[in-house]
Design an enzyme around this catalytic site. Structure first.
Site, PDB file in Angstrom:
ATOM      1  N   HIS A 195      22.239 -42.163 -43.270  1.00  0.00           N
ATOM      2  CA  HIS A 195      23.528 -42.985 -43.151  1.00  0.00           C
ATOM      3  C   HIS A 195      24.404 -42.642 -44.206  1.00  0.00           C
ATOM      4  CE1 HIS A 195      22.641 -46.485 -45.866  1.00  0.00           C
ATOM      5  NE2 HIS A 195      21.533 -46.273 -45.327  1.00  0.00           N
ATOM      6  N   ASP A 248      27.254 -44.556 -44.716  1.00  0.00           N
ATOM      7  CA  ASP A 248      28.246 -45.697 -45.174  1.00  0.00           C
ATOM      8  C   ASP A 248      27.102 -46.365 -46.479  1.00  0.00           C
ATOM      9  OD1 ASP A 248      26.167 -46.439 -43.351  1.00  0.00           O
ATOM     10  OD2 ASP A 248      26.978 -48.532 -43.215  1.00  0.00           O
ATOM     11  N   ASP A 300      20.913 -44.913 -51.554  1.00  0.00           N
ATOM     12  CA  ASP A 300      20.910 -45.497 -50.280  1.00  0.00           C
ATOM     13  C   ASP A 300      22.571 -45.473 -49.605  1.00  0.00           C
ATOM     14  OD1 ASP A 300      20.730 -47.180 -47.950  1.00  0.00           O
ATOM     15  OD2 ASP A 300      20.744 -49.170 -49.093  1.00  0.00           O
ATOM     16  N   GLU A 356      25.380 -48.159 -40.584  1.00  0.00           N
ATOM     17  CA  GLU A 356      23.741 -48.599 -40.715  1.00  0.00           C
ATOM     18  C   GLU A 356      23.785 -49.970 -41.551  1.00  0.00           C
ATOM     19  OE1 GLU A 356      19.714 -49.309 -42.425  1.00  0.00           O
ATOM     20  OE2 GLU A 356      21.752 -49.064 -43.292  1.00  0.00           O
ATOM     21  N   ASP A 389      15.373 -43.043 -46.003  1.00  0.00           N
ATOM     22  CA  ASP A 389      16.545 -44.092 -46.017  1.00  0.00           C
ATOM     23  C   ASP A 389      15.432 -45.130 -46.576  1.00  0.00           C
ATOM     24  OD1 ASP A 389      18.495 -45.594 -46.307  1.00  0.00           O
ATOM     25  OD2 ASP A 389      18.543 -46.055 -44.254  1.00  0.00           O
ATOM     26  N   HIS A 424      43.189 -81.422 -51.615  1.00  0.00           N
ATOM     27  CA  HIS A 424      42.866 -81.715 -53.147  1.00  0.00           C
ATOM     28  C   HIS A 424      41.737 -82.793 -53.079  1.00  0.00           C
ATOM     29  CE1 HIS A 424      43.945 -83.676 -56.836  1.00  0.00           C
ATOM     30  NE2 HIS A 424      44.983 -82.934 -56.988  1.00  0.00           N
ATOM     31  N   THR A 463      40.220 -77.587 -58.080  1.00  0.00           N
ATOM     32  CA  THR A 463      39.823 -78.818 -57.303  1.00  0.00           C
ATOM     33  C   THR A 463      39.981 -78.798 -55.916  1.00  0.00           C
ATOM     34  OG1 THR A 463      41.612 -79.927 -58.143  1.00  0.00           O
ATOM     35  CG2 THR A 463      39.746 -80.143 -59.481  1.00  0.00           C
ATOM     36  N   ARG A 520      14.217 -61.594 -41.885  1.00  0.00           N
ATOM     37  CA  ARG A 520      13.664 -60.389 -41.856  1.00  0.00           C
ATOM     38  C   ARG A 520      12.519 -60.737 -41.015  1.00  0.00           C
ATOM     39  NH1 ARG A 520      16.845 -55.905 -43.873  1.00  0.00           N
ATOM     40  NH2 ARG A 520      17.791 -56.846 -45.515  1.00  0.00           N
ATOM     41  N   SER A 548      15.219 -52.997 -43.181  1.00  0.00           N
ATOM     42  CA  SER A 548      15.481 -52.768 -41.557  1.00  0.00           C
ATOM     43  C   SER A 548      16.339 -51.654 -41.595  1.00  0.00           C
ATOM     44  CB  SER A 548      16.002 -54.026 -41.167  1.00  0.00           C
ATOM     45  OG  SER A 548      15.536 -55.262 -41.773  1.00  0.00           O
TER      46      SER A 548
HETATM   47  C1  LIG Z   1      16.266 -50.061 -45.700  1.00  0.00           C
HETATM   48  C2  LIG Z   1      17.833 -49.335 -45.430  1.00  0.00           C
HETATM   49  N1  LIG Z   1      17.932 -48.429 -46.658  1.00  0.00           N
HETATM   50  C3  LIG Z   1      18.533 -50.521 -45.627  1.00  0.00           C
HETATM   51  O1  LIG Z   1      19.160 -50.987 -46.842  1.00  0.00           O
HETATM   52  N2  LIG Z   1      19.008 -51.027 -44.502  1.00  0.00           N
HETATM   53  C4  LIG Z   1      19.679 -52.374 -44.488  1.00  0.00           C
HETATM   54  C5  LIG Z   1      20.153 -52.576 -43.066  1.00  0.00           C
HETATM   55  C6  LIG Z   1      21.105 -53.755 -42.701  1.00  0.00           C
HETATM   56  C7  LIG Z   1      20.767 -54.567 -41.513  1.00  0.00           C
HETATM   57  N3  LIG Z   1      21.865 -55.577 -41.812  1.00  0.00           N
HETATM   58  C8  LIG Z   1      22.536 -55.366 -42.965  1.00  0.00           C
HETATM   59  N4  LIG Z   1      21.863 -54.232 -43.631  1.00  0.00           N
HETATM   60  C9  LIG Z   1      18.956 -53.443 -44.840  1.00  0.00           C
HETATM   61  O2  LIG Z   1      17.679 -53.715 -44.719  1.00  0.00           O
HETATM   62  O3  LIG Z   1      19.486 -54.654 -45.264  1.00  0.00           O
HETATM   63 ZN   LIG Z   2      19.853 -47.238 -46.209  1.00  0.00          ZN
HETATM   64 ZN   LIG Z   3      21.069 -50.078 -47.239  1.00  0.00          ZN
END
Ligand SMILES: C[C@H](N)C(=O)N[C@@H](Cc1c[nH]cn1)C(=O)O
Ligand SMILES: [Zn+2]
Ligand SMILES: [Zn+2]
Length: 479
Positions: free
Chosen positions: A98, A100, A133, A167, A198, A231, A333, A346, A420
């Site tokens: 990925h 991003d 990453d 991703e 990754d 407030h 405040t 997770r 993930s």
């Molecule tokens: C393992 C991978 N490099 C990664 O960082 N995945 C993210 C994917 C994710 C899911 N929701 C938001 N980001 C992670 O495991 O956080």
């Molecule tokens: Zn990643």
């Molecule tokens: Zn990541």
């Protein structure tokens, strides 16, 4: 079959050009979770498309439709489907990655500008958002192709690539594309195995191959009451405060030692066998590794297998942040009128988002009712992905293990990853082939954190590893 010496020499000789390529990529702040950065995610897709074309790939950017983000409807970044080679006598490997990244601001605590790659000559660290990453690993594939093109040597396998720009935010739109292209005559037809780079080694010394990932269920809990911010001197003590309700609810989700308090969640976890526990005992890892990588002596357990299992085979619940809360410096405040708490779980075999979502909503509603608050509660699932476990005895893993031994002279650990990548399971199910995770970076890279880095040696040796893996795949007879 070892990779040709000329390939390995080329990688060493071109290390500085490869680092320049990574610096150019890091300079594009392709943050997928913030609508204001969306043009940069598109720019990153164009950058990668150009890179892939320049090393001989055919590339097709695929529009993925629209999404609603921060209340606006915006275009999703395209996925890039690329390929090189179409020799029926060779195996075909699909590589996913990925382009991003997670958000990063200098004010989060970075020592340097996050989107300017810092090459630290003293430590050998390449510091910048996305370095490990996942821009480093994605460009590792481009480096491999450049070497083969420049040297005029044929690739040992056919390659297909699927690179996405969402991703870090649930891979929106990608599952549909994979389902479509997995059909007969689709882009993924003929793929023999998948390789994803990754994730990271567990520690800083032993390479690993990863055969499992946790899934994720990400939630947003919104509590609203007053029509506007108030407030606290005028209204404190006179109205139900959304933030007070939210903190009460958040305190009911998980204990400080990580025990998830939502009934029914832990009960879904697959039982541990003695044989599986032994596998964790064998991994080269110590509690000091986790403490070194987090930079503090705060591990929940002193037992190595317990720590590993907490990361790899048990669920965890983390609180991420509160939208709408006062978070600037100073002492405002205010009573915030509406706050949204974000947390994720997770998940592991045999848990699924479909099972967890109702358990989580019902529990939050039940606990909220107990507060007798007059505020309003809403619970949303922002995204969900199932856990994944593969067969590490498959030839795909044998090839990766041989390649790792050739490059690092070490037998890789077999690990499951706590993070993930939900699309992994989609590839496994839709394509019906083995999926391998072959990491480039180390356990202390600080992905998603401040001062994210990729060691120069991991980038360069990792490029050699990806190339060598292709040769080891090529050496295994096609069935
Ligand atoms: C393992 C991978 N490099 C990664 O960082 N995945 C993210 C994917 C994710 C899911 N929701 C938001 N980001 C992670 O495991 O956080
Ligand atoms: Zn990643
Ligand atoms: Zn990541």
């Amino acid at each position: 079959m070892p990779a040709p010496r000329q390939f390995l020499n080329y990688v060493d000789a071109n290390a500085n050009n490869f680092i320049k390529r990574l610096a150019d990529a890091v300079a594009i702040p392709s943050v997928s979770g913030d609508a204001s950065y969306r043009p940069d995610v598109f720019r990153m897709a164009e950058f990668l498309e150009k890179q892939l074309k320049s090393v001989g790939c055919e590339v097709r950017p695929v529009p993925l439709g629209k999404q609603v983000l921060d209340g606006q409807e915006i275009d999703l970044p395209p996925a890039l489907l690329a390929s090189i080679g179409n020799d029926p006598s060779k195996k075909t490997i699909l590589c996913y990655g990925h382009f991003d990244v997670q958000p990063a601001l200098k004010s989060d605590g970075w020592d340097t500008e996050p989107f300017t790659l810092l090459v630290d000559e003293k430590t050998g660290r390449l510091i910048g958002r996305g370095s490990t990453d996942d821009k480093g690993p994605v460009l590792g594939w481009v480096n491999v192709l450049q070497a083969h093109k420049e040297l005029g040597i044929p690739l040992p396998v056919n390659l297909k690539f699927c690179f996405e720009g969402m991703e870090e935010n649930g891979s929106e739109g990608l599952d549909g594309l994979i389902e479509k292209e997995a059909q007969k005559g689709g882009f993924f037809e003929g793929v023999d195995a998948v390789c994803i780079s990754d994730n990271y080694w567990l520690n800083t010394r032993t390479p690993c191959l990863t055969y499992g990932l946790r899934g994720i269920c990400y939630y947003k809990v919104t509590i609203s009451g007053p029509a506007r911010d108030l407030h606290s001197g005028a209204y404190g003590g006179t109205v139900y405060e959304p933030m007070t309700d939210l903190i009460q609810l958040f305190s009911k989700l998980v204990t400080p030692t990580g025990k998830i308090l939502i009934p029914g969640v832990n009960e879904l976890v697959a039982p541990l066998t003695d044989e599986e526990r032994e596998r964790y005992e064998k991994i080269d890892y110590g509690v000091e590794d986790i403490e070194e990588s987090v930079g503090a002596q705060i591990a929940i357990s002193e037992d190595k297998a317990e720590v590993l299992m907490a990361r790899m085979r048990y669920p965890s619940l983390s609180l991420h942040g509160i939208e709408g809360a006062f978070s600037a410096p100073g002492a405002k405040t205010v009573i915030p009128a509406k706050v949204s708490g974000k947390f994720s779980i997770r998940v592991v075999p045999n848990q699924t988002p479909e099972q967890l979502d109702p358990l989580v909503s019902r529990y939050l509603e039940f606990e909220f009712a107990k507060l007798l608050s007059k505020n309003k509660l809403s619970v949303e699932s922002l995204h969900g992905g199932k856990p994944w476990v593969a067969d590490p005895n498959h030839w795909n893993y044998v090839a990766a293990s041989r390649a790792t031994q050739a490059i690092y002279n070490l037998e890789p650990d077999l690990t499951r990853e706590g993070g993930s990548i939900p699309v992994t399971l989609t590839f496994a199910e839709q394509l019906g082939v083995n999926v391998l995770l072959l990491p480039m970076g180390r356990g202390d890279d600080g992905a998603h954190s401040t001062n994210e880095k990729l060691d120069r040696s991991n980038y360069i040796e990792g490029t050699k590893l990806l190339g060598t893996y292709l040769y080891e795949v090529g050496a295994i007879q096609k069935d």
